[in-house]
Write a protein that holds these residues in place. Sequence first.
Motif, PDB file in Angstrom:
ATOM      1  N   LYS A 140       1.931   3.696  -4.808  1.00 10.00           N
ATOM      2  CA  LYS A 140       2.291   4.715  -3.988  1.00 10.00           C
ATOM      3  C   LYS A 140       3.822   5.068  -4.332  1.00 10.00           C
ATOM      4  N   LYS A 192       5.350   1.408  -3.920  1.00  7.75           N
ATOM      5  CA  LYS A 192       4.584   0.298  -2.959  1.00  7.75           C
ATOM      6  C   LYS A 192       3.296  -0.072  -3.838  1.00  7.75           C
ATOM      7  N   TYR A 202       6.966  -4.236  -2.693  1.00  4.49           N
ATOM      8  CA  TYR A 202       7.637  -2.934  -2.887  1.00  4.49           C
ATOM      9  C   TYR A 202       8.422  -3.216  -4.188  1.00  4.49           C
ATOM     10  N   TYR A 249      -3.538  -0.378  -5.896  1.00  4.60           N
ATOM     11  CA  TYR A 249      -2.987   1.157  -6.214  1.00  4.60           C
ATOM     12  C   TYR A 249      -1.554   1.035  -5.762  1.00  4.60           C
ATOM     13  N   GLU A 293     -10.257  -6.485   2.561  1.00  2.00           N
ATOM     14  CA  GLU A 293      -9.107  -7.202   2.960  1.00  2.00           C
ATOM     15  C   GLU A 293      -7.842  -6.893   2.250  1.00  2.00           C
ATOM     16  N   THR A 294      -6.842  -6.811   2.796  1.00  2.00           N
ATOM     17  CA  THR A 294      -5.568  -6.528   1.979  1.00  2.00           C
ATOM     18  C   THR A 294      -5.109  -7.984   1.256  1.00  2.00           C
ATOM     19  N   LEU A 344       3.509  -9.554   1.472  1.00  2.00           N
ATOM     20  CA  LEU A 344       2.361 -10.010   2.107  1.00  2.00           C
ATOM     21  C   LEU A 344       1.518 -10.414   1.138  1.00  2.00           C
ATOM     22  N   THR A 394      -0.166  -2.216  -3.555  1.00  2.00           N
ATOM     23  CA  THR A 394      -1.103  -2.969  -2.964  1.00  2.00           C
ATOM     24  C   THR A 394      -2.269  -3.468  -3.531  1.00  2.00           C
TER      25      THR A 394
END
Lengths: 385, 85
Positions: free
Chosen positions: A294, A308, A267, A292, A261-262, A277, A310
């Motif tokens: 990106k 990004k 950002y 992680y 689940e995220t 989010l 997450t």
Amino acid sequence: MARIDTLLFGYREFRVKREDSARFAAILLRLGIPARVLSDGHAKVRLRDCKALSEALNGVVPYEMGEICGLPGFLYRNRHKYGTFLGFLLGFAIVFYSSGAVWDVRVIGTEEASEDTLELLDTLGLSVGARWSDIDKNALEAELLKKSDRIAWLNINRRGTVAYVTVKQKDSFKENGEYAYANVIASCDAVIEEINVRSGHAVVKVGDAVKKGDLLISGVIPGELGGGFVKAEGDVIGRITERYSCEAEREVTFKEYISEETQDISYKILGFSINILKNSGNLSDKCDIIEYDKDFMLFDRYKLPIRKHTSVLCKYQLRSYTRSTDELVEAALSDMAQLLRDTLISSELLAIRTDGEFTENGYLAYSDVTYTRSIGSTAQILTDG
Amino acid sequence: MTEKKKQPVKMGSFYFKGERQGFGMCVTVGGVIGVGELSDERILLVSHSARLEVGGEGLSLTVLEGRCAQINGRVREMRLLYGKN
């Protein structure tokens, strides 16, 4: 005040009657649309959720929907103002291009050699205006150490557009007074293979067996040579024979991930973090949070100042299984190989013999290894003065 | 390049937690299925098996993803009531 992500990606303002605000909030909840609902019935809703919300409100709650606001609204209303967009692009390009250059070089660690160091760096290519992409830091550090006879160690760090050069001078130990005199002692049991003395005098020779802590190179100058103390320096290579062992267990417990689940998406733009989010809730005992990052590249070559981040919540359950004989041996040997790789990283391997035996818990692999490496370590000589 | 992943709405278990924020409080409530009342002085949230009534001044409600809601403002009292109705 609107959230930063609604400003960036656009939003519309919905207005309902005060007495309908509770029903309006209930509909938002049911659809899973995040929005702040004020008691007077106003709410700012993300652009991508407006259509679903309009369909849900039609015929249920009378509402008014405002025009598109935020960045998309601004872009839409000013779509014919070409000069404005050109100005933004030009500004962004100038900032991006100028951030790739060196704006300042600062030398830390020495005041007297600072000017000389800066001149030397200038001749080697690190000066104000030089492009970061043209600078090879490792090669530059090596070249500077070769050309300067006063610098013992240096490191070049980039922080934004400023190059910080940290320098340690060769006689700084003496000036410091803490570590002026030292011996070289053995860091482990070994047989001396090679000895090169740069400072001090050797008390062992090739072929001698030494134990951990034995004196190898003395920093004490004998009386017949004038007496006194120095900081002993030199390379002492010893031959070491040791046994390493690894045991692999028969019963193995591992994590089996069952759901994902995220939790959080944000950002980072030019150092500022924008949260898009955020899922909150109680964490169960058996879960891992994996984070992680990106990075985004332009033309696969230039790194943009956007990242990004997450965060994902992974729930797992513990499972166990029994290894077969072959798997047991393979696991033990694999662990042994990794252990030897880590241990012998700066050593020269001379001989190795690996064997193993089955134990009550699993399989024990052991290796008798003979190798050579540097065994000298510096030990301070404490003086009264 | 953006990452889009649709998360299913989960019927999570009811919980609430509060923390200080500025001159008031921020109360996060999970497992909410409905809003009974919404005004500056009183907010009523409904879950499957309970209701949470929050009273105070300058209250506002923020709806979050995953059946969560957040109440901000000067919270004076909170009452936990049994049952949906």
